[in-house]
Write a protein that holds these residues in place. Structure first.
Motif, short mmCIF file in Angstrom:
data_model
loop_
_atom_site.label_atom_id
_atom_site.label_comp_id
_atom_site.label_asym_id
_atom_site.label_seq_id
_atom_site.Cartn_x
_atom_site.Cartn_y
_atom_site.Cartn_z
N ARG A 1 0.85 -1.18 0.00
CA ARG A 1 0.00 0.00 0.00
C ARG A 1 0.89 1.24 0.00
N VAL A 2 0.51 2.23 -0.78
CA VAL A 2 1.22 3.50 -0.79
C VAL A 2 0.57 4.42 0.23
N ASN A 3 1.40 5.04 1.05
CA ASN A 3 0.91 5.94 2.10
C ASN A 3 1.80 7.18 2.09
N GLU A 4 1.28 8.28 1.58
CA GLU A 4 2.01 9.55 1.50
C GLU A 4 3.37 9.39 0.82
N GLY A 5 3.39 8.70 -0.31
CA GLY A 5 4.60 8.52 -1.10
C GLY A 5 5.49 7.39 -0.63
N ALA A 6 5.19 6.82 0.54
CA ALA A 6 5.97 5.70 1.09
C ALA A 6 5.27 4.39 0.73
N LEU A 7 6.02 3.30 0.80
CA LEU A 7 5.50 1.98 0.50
C LEU A 7 5.48 1.15 1.77
N GLU A 8 4.30 0.60 2.07
CA GLU A 8 4.14 -0.24 3.25
C GLU A 8 3.78 -1.65 2.80
N TYR A 9 4.43 -2.63 3.43
CA TYR A 9 4.15 -4.03 3.15
C TYR A 9 3.31 -4.58 4.30
N HIS A 10 2.11 -5.06 3.99
CA HIS A 10 1.23 -5.62 5.02
C HIS A 10 1.32 -7.13 4.95
N PHE A 11 1.79 -7.73 6.02
CA PHE A 11 2.02 -9.17 6.09
C PHE A 11 0.70 -9.92 6.15
N LEU A 12 0.58 -10.99 5.33
CA LEU A 12 -0.64 -11.78 5.28
C LEU A 12 -0.48 -13.20 5.81
N GLY A 13 0.71 -13.80 5.65
CA GLY A 13 0.90 -15.18 6.11
C GLY A 13 2.18 -15.78 5.58
N THR A 14 2.51 -16.97 6.12
CA THR A 14 3.77 -17.64 5.79
C THR A 14 3.52 -19.12 5.49
N ARG A 15 4.33 -19.64 4.59
CA ARG A 15 4.42 -21.08 4.35
C ARG A 15 5.86 -21.46 4.62
N LEU A 16 6.04 -22.60 5.23
CA LEU A 16 7.37 -23.15 5.48
C LEU A 16 7.45 -24.47 4.73
N PHE A 17 8.39 -24.58 3.80
CA PHE A 17 8.50 -25.74 2.92
C PHE A 17 7.17 -26.02 2.22
N GLY A 18 6.43 -24.95 1.86
CA GLY A 18 5.17 -25.07 1.14
C GLY A 18 3.95 -25.34 2.00
N ILE A 19 4.15 -25.54 3.31
CA ILE A 19 3.05 -25.86 4.22
C ILE A 19 2.61 -24.58 4.93
N PRO A 20 1.31 -24.21 4.84
CA PRO A 20 0.84 -23.00 5.52
C PRO A 20 1.06 -23.11 7.03
N MET A 21 1.60 -22.07 7.62
CA MET A 21 1.81 -22.03 9.07
C MET A 21 0.56 -21.45 9.73
N PRO A 22 0.18 -22.00 10.89
CA PRO A 22 -0.93 -21.39 11.63
C PRO A 22 -0.57 -19.94 11.98
N ALA A 23 -1.57 -19.10 11.99
CA ALA A 23 -1.34 -17.66 12.20
C ALA A 23 -0.52 -17.38 13.45
N PHE A 24 -0.77 -18.11 14.54
CA PHE A 24 -0.05 -17.80 15.78
C PHE A 24 1.43 -18.19 15.71
N LEU A 25 1.81 -19.06 14.77
CA LEU A 25 3.22 -19.42 14.61
C LEU A 25 3.95 -18.58 13.56
N CYS A 26 3.19 -17.84 12.78
CA CYS A 26 3.79 -17.02 11.72
C CYS A 26 4.56 -15.85 12.33
N PRO A 27 5.67 -15.49 11.70
CA PRO A 27 6.32 -14.26 12.14
C PRO A 27 5.42 -13.08 11.81
N GLN A 28 5.51 -12.05 12.61
CA GLN A 28 4.82 -10.80 12.32
C GLN A 28 5.85 -9.85 11.74
N ILE A 29 5.61 -9.40 10.54
CA ILE A 29 6.60 -8.61 9.81
C ILE A 29 6.01 -7.24 9.51
N LYS A 30 6.79 -6.22 9.80
CA LYS A 30 6.44 -4.85 9.44
C LYS A 30 7.56 -4.34 8.55
#
Length: 170
Positions: A107-136
């Motif tokens: 998302r663009v916010n006042e000329g800056a670029l923000e990445y909003h984290f949605l989820g992670t897969r490890l070796f192709g396997i979806p990780m449960p939300a509580f085990l996923c890293p939170q990335i900003k």
């Protein structure tokens, strides 16, 4: 057009001119940044995945290549090479970093670029939300430099890693 401009659409033109340049074709950036790591468990995770060492004055060089199929960012933290490849997936960008696949919406916010984290897969396997890293992650132009910050935390572990600073675009 490249994968990034296709993903972000008309918002691309709302980015600062420097960020538009960084996300078009080939670019190179260099500078000195700060890398911080969390506690003992965070250090083990960082070592397993080959993340950079804690160093408040880390030399960083970044090579960026953008084309229609992917964008590849190769980062050299004090000589340590960390490569990731971004591809398009289900209306988001997917960053592939070793066995990790992390999904982001930008998302663009006042000329800056923000990445909003949605989820992670490890070796192709979806990780449960509580085990996923939170990335900003955020990129912006600051006084003619590419300024960025990435921060990672995890449930029960807390702060894992952050890195950021200002780079000159070559």
């Amino acid at each position: 057009m490249n994968i990034f401009t296709t993903h972000i659409g008309e918002e691309f033109h709302e980015l600062s001119p420097l960020l538009q340049k960084v996300h078009t074709g080939h670019s190179r950036m260099e500078g000195c940044i700060a890398v911080k790591r969390g506690g003992k468990l965070a250090n083990i995770i960082c070592n397993i995945f080959g993340f950079p060492r804690h160093n408040l004055q880390t030399d960083l060089a970044v090579e960026c290549d953008h084309n229609a199929e992917s964008m590849v960012w190769v980062r050299y933290f004090d000589g340590l090479k960390m490569s990731s490849r971004f591809i398009s997936g289900n209306n988001c960008l997917v960053e592939k970093l070793g066995p990790l696949s992390m999904r982001f919406k930008t998302r663009v916010n006042e000329g800056a670029l923000e990445y909003h984290f949605l989820g992670t897969r490890l070796f192709g396997i979806p990780m449960p939300a509580f085990l996923c890293p939170q990335i900003k992650a955020r990129e912006q132009e600051k006084n003619g430099y590419y300024s960025f910050n990435v921060s990672v935390s995890m449930f029960l572990i807390g702060f894992v890693l952050s890195y950021g600073g200002e780079l000159s675009v070559k």
